[in-house]
Design a protein around this motif. Structure first.
Motif, PDB file in Angstrom:
ATOM      1  N   PHE A   1       0.833  -1.205   0.000  1.00 21.72           N
ATOM      2  CA  PHE A   1       0.000   0.000   0.000  1.00 21.72           C
ATOM      3  C   PHE A   1       0.865   1.251   0.000  1.00 21.72           C
ATOM      4  CE2 PHE A   1      -3.178   2.974   1.621  1.00 21.72           C
ATOM      5  CZ  PHE A   1      -4.307   2.555   0.925  1.00 21.72           C
ATOM      6  N   ASN A   2       1.965   1.184   0.750  1.00 19.74           N
ATOM      7  CA  ASN A   2       2.898   2.317   0.800  1.00 19.74           C
ATOM      8  C   ASN A   2       3.515   2.575  -0.572  1.00 19.74           C
ATOM      9  OD1 ASN A   2       6.169   2.754   1.236  1.00 19.74           O
ATOM     10  ND2 ASN A   2       4.907   4.185   2.403  1.00 19.74           N
ATOM     11  N   GLN A   3       3.896   1.487  -1.289  1.00 20.22           N
ATOM     12  CA  GLN A   3       4.486   1.636  -2.616  1.00 20.22           C
ATOM     13  C   GLN A   3       3.478   2.206  -3.609  1.00 20.22           C
ATOM     14  OE1 GLN A   3       7.729   1.000  -3.415  1.00 20.22           O
ATOM     15  NE2 GLN A   3       7.361   1.744  -5.480  1.00 20.22           N
ATOM     16  N   ALA A   4       2.212   1.801  -3.448  1.00 20.10           N
ATOM     17  CA  ALA A   4       1.180   2.224  -4.402  1.00 20.10           C
ATOM     18  C   ALA A   4       0.672   3.638  -4.137  1.00 20.10           C
ATOM     19  CB  ALA A   4       0.004   1.244  -4.368  1.00 20.10           C
ATOM     20  N   THR A   5       0.647   4.048  -2.844  1.00 18.98           N
ATOM     21  CA  THR A   5      -0.002   5.323  -2.520  1.00 18.98           C
ATOM     22  C   THR A   5       0.917   6.318  -1.816  1.00 18.98           C
ATOM     23  OG1 THR A   5      -0.737   4.549  -0.343  1.00 18.98           O
ATOM     24  CG2 THR A   5      -2.187   4.104  -2.217  1.00 18.98           C
ATOM     25  N   GLY A   6       1.993   5.829  -1.195  1.00 17.50           N
ATOM     26  CA  GLY A   6       2.882   6.713  -0.435  1.00 17.50           C
ATOM     27  C   GLY A   6       2.433   6.957   0.988  1.00 17.50           C
ATOM     28  N   ILE A   7       1.291   6.366   1.390  1.00 14.48           N
ATOM     29  CA  ILE A   7       0.793   6.549   2.764  1.00 14.48           C
ATOM     30  C   ILE A   7       1.681   5.770   3.735  1.00 14.48           C
ATOM     31  CG2 ILE A   7      -1.162   6.151   4.322  1.00 14.48           C
ATOM     32  CD1 ILE A   7      -3.014   6.490   1.929  1.00 14.48           C
TER      33      ILE A   7
ATOM     34  N   ILE B   1      -1.332   2.701   8.099  1.00 15.13           N
ATOM     35  CA  ILE B   1      -2.125   1.663   7.438  1.00 15.13           C
ATOM     36  C   ILE B   1      -2.370   0.478   8.371  1.00 15.13           C
ATOM     37  CG2 ILE B   1      -2.224   0.080   5.481  1.00 15.13           C
ATOM     38  CD1 ILE B   1      -0.107   2.023   4.167  1.00 15.13           C
TER      39      ILE B   1
ATOM     40  N   MET C   1       2.023  -0.890 -10.337  1.00 17.19           N
ATOM     41  CA  MET C   1       1.809   0.525 -10.637  1.00 17.19           C
ATOM     42  C   MET C   1       2.251   0.864 -12.055  1.00 17.19           C
ATOM     43  SD  MET C   1       0.236   1.544  -8.073  1.00 17.19           S
ATOM     44  CE  MET C   1       0.094   3.244  -8.621  1.00 17.19           C
TER      45      MET C   1
ATOM     46  N   GLY D   1      -1.200   1.054 -13.621  1.00 15.99           N
ATOM     47  CA  GLY D   1      -1.432   2.395 -13.090  1.00 15.99           C
ATOM     48  C   GLY D   1      -2.318   3.262 -13.949  1.00 15.99           C
TER      49      GLY D   1
ATOM     50  N   GLY E   1      -5.848  -0.637  -7.215  1.00 17.93           N
ATOM     51  CA  GLY E   1      -6.615  -0.867  -5.984  1.00 17.93           C
ATOM     52  C   GLY E   1      -7.033  -2.315  -5.844  1.00 17.93           C
TER      53      GLY E   1
ATOM     54  N   VAL F   1      -3.983  -4.166  -4.547  1.00 23.68           N
ATOM     55  CA  VAL F   1      -3.771  -3.908  -3.119  1.00 23.68           C
ATOM     56  C   VAL F   1      -4.816  -4.663  -2.295  1.00 23.68           C
ATOM     57  CG1 VAL F   1      -3.806  -2.133  -1.323  1.00 23.68           C
ATOM     58  CG2 VAL F   1      -2.657  -1.689  -3.496  1.00 23.68           C
TER      59      VAL F   1
END
Length: 508
Positions: A69-75, A80, A243, A247, A254, A257
């Motif tokens: 999730f971090n790789q996909a969104t940067g959150i 998370i 991504m 992407g 999504g 993920v």
């Protein structure tokens, strides 16, 4: 991929040796078996080992999808993990085992769908199956079986086949996570069918995951994202591929993920549910002799789920500082699961082992395996233990990056340097392949248990309950008992006849 063979071997071992014993005893907790076979102390020790092993494993399970999730969104990962864990804790508390099973069904379908979508689209993008195979073959990523006897080699035929069987046995044949599913089925026949269904599904998924690894290399064969820091960890390579390939399509990243989280939530909910069952059956009911009401039982189980869920989320911080997820998972879980596998295996296969031997063997093995795992992880963290990578380069990158590694240090040179440096290092037992860890812990437990049992006085074959042993041992011991009874009967008859003859001779 050679470890797939050990999964099939594990299926036969479980089919014939372990599953018939547990299913016929109608157990709720597999650790009830330890009390019946040994005593309550061994049961509690086994339950503690299971909880300890689960607490080492579940934080890794939570951490993996957080990385994706971090790789996909940067959150941030630490934002998370508590949110997702909260969802899992909620439905595990409310729904129990039925919720775990049905959410597993949905999650499995999402997981397979996401992976298939990635490999189909990714293969088309790189130019087809032929390109994937050619690039993998040319870089040495498709290898013949490694037949070396060097125990420090991570992947050899022996570590994958022999060590792999022990690894799969501990997670499938004796773990409450899996056994509770087989024991929930009404007949042994259906449980055995589910074993092979599980193995068939895992084999397919391992093929899918193995191919996705080759696809990652084919996509980044001339621009290594680890060297360019496009991905911080090896475990983020697949999300990076997602991504890049999906992407541009709204919603599809999504879906991936969601697939990764599905796999994690499936394992997390099963683990939390299993730990709550073990705490209730093996600790609460062992010490609280009164009958618990349905409401009290539900309260205890839900409290345990929440408590262990919070602990697992907190331990994610520790996991983040350690090595690659696959090796880390097997290494840490072997600390508890090696001794546990040894105690169960001695129980079903070695009738002479008694409770004192099993307990001393398990404790000794636990201490030894903890030392091994800590020493191995320390060497990896400090750089004393380095594993050579396959050929990789950044010569084909079409973007700028900060490269702290000399461009001339390609994989062939790196491998030679690493092999030369490792060849001068002193051998330590903890430097053996991590796939041997569980097997080593089990063997150590069994050997010590046998020695202590024979010193203190082994079980007599005539006294042991054969329903606690594997089917082939049951038949052998029943035959042994019947021969003993026949021999005893013959001795009694001969004694009576001799006594009558003596009386007759005296009278004469």
């Amino acid at each position: 991929m050679y470890i797939m063979g050990s999964l099939v071997l594990m299926g036969f071992v479980m089919y014939y040796l372990f599953l018939p014993v547990f299913h016929n005893l109608k157990l709720i907790s597999t650790y009830q078996y330890l009390e019946t076979r040994y005593n309550n102390c061994v049961r509690l020790f086994g339950s503690v080992l299971f909880i300890f092993g689960s607490l080492l494993w579940l934080p890794i399970v939570i951490y993996v999808p957080a990385l994706a999730f971090n790789q996909a969104t940067g959150i941030n990962v630490h934002l998370i993990t508590p949110l997702v864990s909260l969802v899992c804790i909620f439905y595990t508390c409310v729904g129990g085992l039925k919720a775990v099973v049905w959410t597993d069904v949905v999650q499995t379908l999402i997981m397979f769908g996401a992976m298939l979508l990635i490999i189909v689209k990714g293969t088309i993008d790189v130019g087809g199956l032929g390109v994937v195979y050619t690039r993998a073959k040319e870089s040495g990523r498709i290898e013949p079986p490694n037949l070396t006897f060097d125990l420090t080699e991570r992947y050899t035929v022996y570590s994958l086949f022999i060590g792999g069987v022990a690894h799969f046995l501990k997670s499938n044949a004796i773990s409450q996570n899996m056994i509770q599913r087989y024991l929930s089925l009404p007949t042994l026949k259906k449980a055995r069918i589910s074993v092979w269904t599980f193995i068939f599904g895992v084999l397919i998924f391992m093929l899918v995951c193995g191919y996705s690894g080759l696809l990652i290399y084919a996509t980044y064969h001339d621009c290594d994202p680890l060297m360019t820091k496009l991905a911080e960890r090896k475990d983020q390579l697949l999300p990076l591929l997602v991504m890049e390939t999906l992407g541009e399509y709204p919603g599809l990243p999504g879906l991936f993920v969601a697939g990764v989280f599905s796999a994690a939530l499936s394992s997390l909910s099963t683990g939390l549910n299993s730990m709550s069952a073990v705490v209730l059956e093996d600790f609460v009911k062992s010490f609280y002799k009164k009958t618990l009401s349905e409401r009290a039982t539900a309260y205890i189980m839900r409290s345990v789920v929440v408590l262990f869920g919070v602990i697992c989320v907190a331990l994610v911080i520790v996991v983040e500082k350690l090595g690659a997820v696959l090796q880390l998972t097997i290494t840490l879980s072997s600390v508890a699961n090696g001794p546990l596998l040894g105690i169960f295996t001695a129980g079903v296969l070695v009738p002479w082992v008694e409770s004192k031997g099993a307990l001393i063997g398990g404790i000794t093995s636990l201490i030894f395996m903890a030392w091994m795992a800590i020493s191995a992880q320390s060497d990896i963290a400090s750089g004393a233990m380095v594993y050579a990578r396959k050929p990789h380069t950044t010569l084909g990158c079409n973007y700028t990056f900060m490269d702290f590694t000399p461009m001339s240090m390609l994989a062939e040179n790196a491998t030679e340097i690493l092999e030369e440096s490792n060849s001068h290092k002193e051998f330590h037992i903890y430097n053996i392949s991590y796939l041997f860890y569980t097997m080593l812990g089990a063997i150590l437990t069994i050997v010590i248990a046998i020695v202590i049992s024979f010193i203190s006085g082994p079980n007599k074959l005539t006294d042991i309950d054969t329903s606690l042993l594997s089917p082939f041992l049951q038949r052998w011991i029943e035959n042994y008992k019947s021969k003993k009874v026949t021999a005893s009967s013959d001795t009694t008859k001969n004694g009576n006849n001799q006594q009558k003859q003596t009386i007759a001779e005296t009278c004469w």
